[in-house]
Scaffold this motif. Structure first.
Motif, short mmCIF file in Angstrom:
data_model
loop_
_atom_site.label_atom_id
_atom_site.label_comp_id
_atom_site.label_asym_id
_atom_site.label_seq_id
_atom_site.Cartn_x
_atom_site.Cartn_y
_atom_site.Cartn_z
N ASN A 1 0.81 -1.21 0.00
CA ASN A 1 0.00 0.00 0.00
C ASN A 1 0.85 1.27 0.00
OD1 ASN A 1 -2.29 -1.64 0.16
ND2 ASN A 1 -2.30 -1.60 2.40
N LEU A 2 2.16 1.12 0.16
CA LEU A 2 3.04 2.28 0.17
C LEU A 2 3.46 2.64 -1.25
CD1 LEU A 2 5.22 1.22 3.24
CD2 LEU A 2 3.58 3.12 3.16
N PRO A 3 3.74 3.90 -1.52
CA PRO A 3 4.04 4.32 -2.89
C PRO A 3 5.41 3.85 -3.36
CG PRO A 3 4.33 6.16 -1.39
CD PRO A 3 3.74 5.04 -0.57
N PHE A 4 5.54 3.70 -4.67
CA PHE A 4 6.83 3.42 -5.27
C PHE A 4 7.66 4.70 -5.32
CE2 PHE A 4 4.12 0.21 -7.49
CZ PHE A 4 4.73 -0.92 -6.97
N THR A 5 8.97 4.54 -5.37
CA THR A 5 9.89 5.63 -5.67
C THR A 5 10.50 5.34 -7.02
OG1 THR A 5 10.40 5.84 -3.30
CG2 THR A 5 11.89 6.92 -4.86
N VAL A 6 10.54 6.34 -7.91
CA VAL A 6 11.04 6.12 -9.26
C VAL A 6 12.23 7.02 -9.55
CG1 VAL A 6 8.81 5.35 -10.12
CG2 VAL A 6 9.41 7.76 -10.26
N LYS A 7 13.01 6.63 -10.55
CA LYS A 7 14.26 7.32 -10.88
C LYS A 7 14.05 8.80 -11.18
CE LYS A 7 17.62 5.15 -12.65
NZ LYS A 7 18.61 4.40 -13.45
N GLU B 1 12.01 10.86 -9.92
CA GLU B 1 11.89 11.61 -8.67
C GLU B 1 13.26 11.88 -8.05
OE1 GLU B 1 7.86 10.44 -6.44
OE2 GLU B 1 9.13 8.71 -6.90
N LEU B 2 14.16 10.89 -8.17
CA LEU B 2 15.50 11.07 -7.61
C LEU B 2 16.27 12.13 -8.39
CD1 LEU B 2 16.63 7.41 -6.78
CD2 LEU B 2 15.00 8.90 -5.62
N ARG B 3 16.06 12.18 -9.70
CA ARG B 3 16.71 13.23 -10.49
C ARG B 3 16.18 14.60 -10.09
NH1 ARG B 3 16.25 9.68 -15.34
NH2 ARG B 3 18.31 8.76 -15.64
N ASP B 4 14.88 14.67 -9.84
CA ASP B 4 14.27 15.95 -9.47
C ASP B 4 14.77 16.43 -8.11
OD1 ASP B 4 12.85 16.00 -11.81
OD2 ASP B 4 11.00 15.19 -10.93
N ALA B 5 15.29 15.50 -7.30
CA ALA B 5 15.79 15.86 -5.97
C ALA B 5 17.23 16.36 -6.01
CB ALA B 5 15.70 14.65 -5.04
N TYR B 6 17.83 16.46 -7.19
CA TYR B 6 19.20 16.94 -7.35
C TYR B 6 19.35 18.34 -6.74
CZ TYR B 6 23.44 18.48 -9.80
OH TYR B 6 24.69 18.96 -10.09
N PRO B 7 20.45 18.66 -6.00
CA PRO B 7 21.58 17.74 -5.77
C PRO B 7 21.45 16.87 -4.52
CG PRO B 7 22.18 19.95 -5.08
CD PRO B 7 20.78 20.06 -5.64
N VAL C 1 11.87 -4.40 -7.26
CA VAL C 1 11.64 -3.23 -6.41
C VAL C 1 12.39 -3.45 -5.10
CG1 VAL C 1 9.89 -1.95 -5.11
CG2 VAL C 1 9.40 -2.71 -7.45
N ILE C 2 13.17 -2.45 -4.67
CA ILE C 2 14.02 -2.61 -3.49
C ILE C 2 13.71 -1.54 -2.45
CG2 ILE C 2 16.40 -2.65 -2.62
CD1 ILE C 2 17.34 -3.55 -5.34
N THR C 3 13.61 -1.97 -1.21
CA THR C 3 13.51 -1.06 -0.06
C THR C 3 14.77 -1.23 0.79
OG1 THR C 3 11.09 -1.13 0.03
CG2 THR C 3 12.24 -0.52 2.06
N THR C 4 15.43 -0.12 1.12
CA THR C 4 16.63 -0.17 1.97
C THR C 4 16.18 -0.14 3.43
OG1 THR C 4 16.86 2.25 1.98
CG2 THR C 4 17.98 1.05 0.23
N LEU C 5 16.51 -1.19 4.17
CA LEU C 5 16.01 -1.33 5.54
C LEU C 5 16.89 -0.64 6.57
CD1 LEU C 5 14.93 -5.09 5.41
CD2 LEU C 5 13.45 -3.06 5.25
N ARG C 6 18.15 -0.37 6.23
CA ARG C 6 19.08 0.20 7.22
C ARG C 6 19.78 1.47 6.74
NH1 ARG C 6 20.33 -3.64 11.28
NH2 ARG C 6 19.62 -5.75 10.80
N LYS C 7 19.61 1.87 5.52
CA LYS C 7 20.37 2.99 4.96
C LYS C 7 20.02 4.30 5.67
CE LYS C 7 22.37 3.62 0.42
NZ LYS C 7 22.45 5.04 0.09
N GLU C 8 21.04 5.10 5.96
CA GLU C 8 20.86 6.34 6.71
C GLU C 8 20.89 7.58 5.81
OE1 GLU C 8 22.89 5.07 10.98
OE2 GLU C 8 24.05 6.27 9.56
N GLY C 9 21.91 7.70 4.97
CA GLY C 9 22.10 8.94 4.22
C GLY C 9 21.00 9.23 3.24
N ALA C 10 20.59 8.22 2.49
CA ALA C 10 19.53 8.38 1.49
C ALA C 10 18.72 7.09 1.40
CB ALA C 10 20.12 8.74 0.13
N ARG D 1 13.80 -0.98 -12.48
CA ARG D 1 13.63 -1.22 -13.92
C ARG D 1 14.31 -2.50 -14.39
NH1 ARG D 1 14.48 4.94 -16.34
NH2 ARG D 1 12.75 5.90 -15.22
N ASP D 2 14.96 -3.23 -13.48
CA ASP D 2 15.60 -4.49 -13.84
C ASP D 2 14.59 -5.63 -13.78
OD1 ASP D 2 18.17 -3.44 -14.26
OD2 ASP D 2 18.62 -3.50 -12.12
#
Length: 413
Positions: free
Chosen positions: A45-51, A53-59, A268-277, A285-286
């Motif tokens: 039920n949680l939204p996807f994150t797509v590439k 959006e990450l580009r739009d978050a630059y830098p 689709v991957i969720t990072t369970l421990r990542k802190e910085g991003a 897309r793989d």
């Protein structure tokens, strides 16, 4: 998803909803209330994150910790738009080194090995990630970086490197040069750890046979730490991934529906421990599948299959969707055909015409005309369309030291 993974997911949701400007805004727009997530199944039920959006978050719009905790950034190439910049904390770097060291260990690398690292260093994650894993394991790193084949071979011989790390296309370049120069007896390589590019069984066997090494597929992407988040073991039956750091799903790339184990779809991957991003349900897309059951090697880590292509490298010819992985599978079954090919798609008089150019082994027993005929027949039987096949001698198609030349040219007339 296990209970311990769900606890990590809940911690992730609390963290990004409070500390990530990117996800704060995203959750607000999508109407997400993290308190509604009360069971393992509700991740869908949680939204996807797509590439995009990450580009739009630059830098640094993806940063989820204060500046003083960020010790490094890495970045995608940005060849198709703004680059994606991923900030790392010290813990992120340590976790990545741990996953990379695990990968080396699974591939049978030991502290006695000498690991020649040919991918690039700098903003790209590859070189420095492989070096960190090598050092965490306790092996000797030979940080060559990309290109300069003469120097690569000299160091490989003089230092008696036992492990080569690189892309499949550059490993093939090295294999062809070793064969051409007749220096196979001076090479001490035992293993190759190959990543970054999708590649087929035919190319895998060529590299393995010409360098006389065992080959391991390694997987990763810049947005999710980098390489080293999955690797195949000695059974070579899929790649083990680290579910204590990451949660993998397979979805239908069109509908977004989560698919059961064993079915091919988008990873689709969720990072369970990542802190910085940290990233929630990132669409890679793989194309792959989660392999059901436990591996014969005995490892508890679950597996995905080899990457067969990407949702964005699909081509449509005569209304049929075609992925490079399908072409690899066809060429694998054509005696005399090599691994290198080029696709040309023409649009002539309102009709699609696909030409598949492939190299063939001039020392084989199968003649060029028979190879071309077999390719055309298999393409028709397995994919359902008629194509033109053109075979030429090995070495006639373009080579690259950095990326494989799976060229798709579109021509209109």
């Amino acid at each position: 998803m296990r209970i311990d993974q769900f606890e990590l997911l809940k911690n992730l949701l609390v963290n990004i909803s409070q500390n990530s400007p990117f996800y704060k805004d995203k959750f607000k727009k999508d109407g997400v209330n993290i308190d509604d997530i009360k069971s393992l199944e509700q991740i869908k039920n949680l939204p996807f994150t797509v590439k995009e959006e990450l580009r739009d978050a630059y830098p640094l719009g993806l940063q989820s910790v204060p500046d003083e905790k960020i010790i490094r950034i890495h970045s995608s190439s940005g060849t198709t738009g703004k680059p994606i910049i991923i900030p790392y904390t010290a813990q992120d770097v340590s976790d990545w080194a741990e996953m990379m060291a695990r990968s080396f260990s699974i591939a049978g690398v030991t502290p006695l090995d000498r690991v020649q690292i040919t991918p690039g260093y700098g903003l790209w994650t590859a070189g420095i990630g492989f070096q960190a894993g090598t050092e965490r394991l306790g092996a000797m790193a030979v940080p060559m970086g990309p290109g300069n084949t003469d120097k690569q071979l000299q160091m490989m011989i003089d230092l008696k490197s036992t492990v080569i790390i690189g892309t499949s296309s550059y490993a093939l370049v090295l294999a062809e040069e070793v064969e051409k120069r007749g220096i196979g007896s001076e090479i001490y390589l035992k293993k190759g750890i190959i990543g970054s590019e999708r590649w087929g069984e035919k190319m895998r066997q060529r590299i393995k046979n010409e360098l006389n090494i065992d080959i391991y597929d390694i997987y990763g992407l810049t947005e999710i730490y980098g390489p080293g988040i999955a690797i195949d073991c000695h059974c070579h039956d899929g790649m083990h991934y680290y579910d204590d750091y990451l949660y993998f799903e397979i979805i239908d790339p069109v509908t977004g529906e989560v698919l059961p184990e064993g079915e091919v779809g988008e990873l689709v991957i969720t990072t369970l421990r990542k802190e910085g991003a940290p990233l929630l349900r990132y669409r890679t897309r793989d194309l792959t599948r989660i392999i059901p059951g436990k591996c014969k090697c005995g490892l508890e880590y679950p597996r995905i299959d080899r990457i067969i292509g990407r949702t964005d490298d699909m081509v449509k010819v005569k209304g049929v969707n075609i992925y490079p992985g399908q072409i690899d599978e066809i060429l694998k079954d054509v005696d005399g055909a090599s691994s290198e090919y080029q696709i040309i798609i023409d649009h002539l008089n309102g009709k699609d015409v696909m030409t598949l150019k492939v190299e063939y082994n001039s020392d084989g027993d199968t003649e060029r005309e028979e190879i071309e005929s077999n390719i055309v027949d298999l393409f028709k039987k397995r994919i359902g369309i008629h194509i033109i096949a053109e075979a030429s001698r090995i070495g006639s198609l373009p080579r690259s030291e950095k990326k494989s030349k799976r060229i798709i040219d579109y021509r209109h007339s």
